[in-house]
Design a protein around this motif. Sequence first.
Motif, PDB file in Angstrom:
ATOM      1  N   ILE A   1     -19.568   3.924  -1.719  1.00 45.74           N
ATOM      2  CA  ILE A   1     -20.061   3.721   0.014  1.00 45.74           C
ATOM      3  C   ILE A   1     -21.966   3.777  -0.498  1.00 45.74           C
ATOM      4  O   ILE A   1     -22.861   3.087   0.118  1.00 45.74           O
TER       5      ILE A   1
ATOM      6  N   LEU B   1     -19.788  -1.601   7.317  1.00 45.65           N
ATOM      7  CA  LEU B   1     -18.598  -2.058   6.014  1.00 45.65           C
ATOM      8  C   LEU B   1     -17.639  -2.670   7.109  1.00 45.65           C
ATOM      9  O   LEU B   1     -16.625  -3.112   7.318  1.00 45.65           O
TER      10      LEU B   1
ATOM     11  N   GLU C   1     -16.523   7.841  -1.423  1.00 48.70           N
ATOM     12  CA  GLU C   1     -17.121   8.137  -0.506  1.00 48.70           C
ATOM     13  C   GLU C   1     -19.397   7.908  -1.282  1.00 48.70           C
ATOM     14  O   GLU C   1     -19.673   6.958  -0.957  1.00 48.70           O
TER      15      GLU C   1
ATOM     16  N   VAL D   1     -21.935   8.219   5.652  1.00 49.72           N
ATOM     17  CA  VAL D   1     -21.295   7.217   5.259  1.00 49.72           C
ATOM     18  C   VAL D   1     -19.724   7.821   5.409  1.00 49.72           C
ATOM     19  O   VAL D   1     -18.973   7.527   6.101  1.00 49.72           O
TER      20      VAL D   1
END
Length: 255
Positions: free
Chosen positions: A64, A44, A61, A75
């Motif tokens: 991702i 990220l 979340e 995460v």
Amino acid sequence: MSTRPVRRPAAASRARATATEAPPAALPATAVRSNLAEQAYARLKAEIHDFLLVPGDRFSEAEIGTRLGVSRTPVREALFRLRNEGFLEVESKSGWYVRPIDFDKLEQLYDLRVLLELASVAKLCARADDSSPELDALKKTWLLPAAERLTDGREVGALDEQFHATLVRAAGNAEIARVHWDVTERIRIIRRLDFTRGDRIDATYTEHAKILRAVMQRKLDQAQLLLRSHVEQSKSEVRKITLAMLQQARAQLAR
């Protein structure tokens, strides 16, 4: 003399067989989760620095986790770590988003960077010993004919970071080098915009070559003047950066 074979104790035989045949122990769950969180964090952060995520981008979340193939817990650890570093923010109703660029803070970091690099150059120019493996390595990268220079912005951006970090590291103060690298990490997103333009890539090669020659010739005043001008030029570009420029950089890198 007896030729009967010696019998080993059964317990010893079983122990030896167990030691030989046992599979390697699996990593503890906490170690696996920590490793996944580290991978998600690195991925990220790289996407933010490479403009794949730009200020204002929003995500959950779950999104991702699905994209990275990672469960929710690692995460979350990665996202909160990035929030603590000032890259992300979270709102209870709308989820996570990339924070706007704090230009005032960036300018302050550039000022700190100048001080650290000027002090390091002063130490390098004051050395009695002419030998420097670090500077010799920089010569091979930056003192090149124009035809041999790299043109890829990503590669030149990474080499630019190495140039300045190497100057500081070569001065021999590990604590200054550590602080300087922390500053480098925090301004990377802006510095890399310099290398989306061909004219800035050419200017970087020219300016680095002049700085390096002045340092090797122990011309302190000239080296510091050139270095200050070089960094100040980058800082002056900070205020010109807009969201449109970041979006354009993202489009260029996606090609």
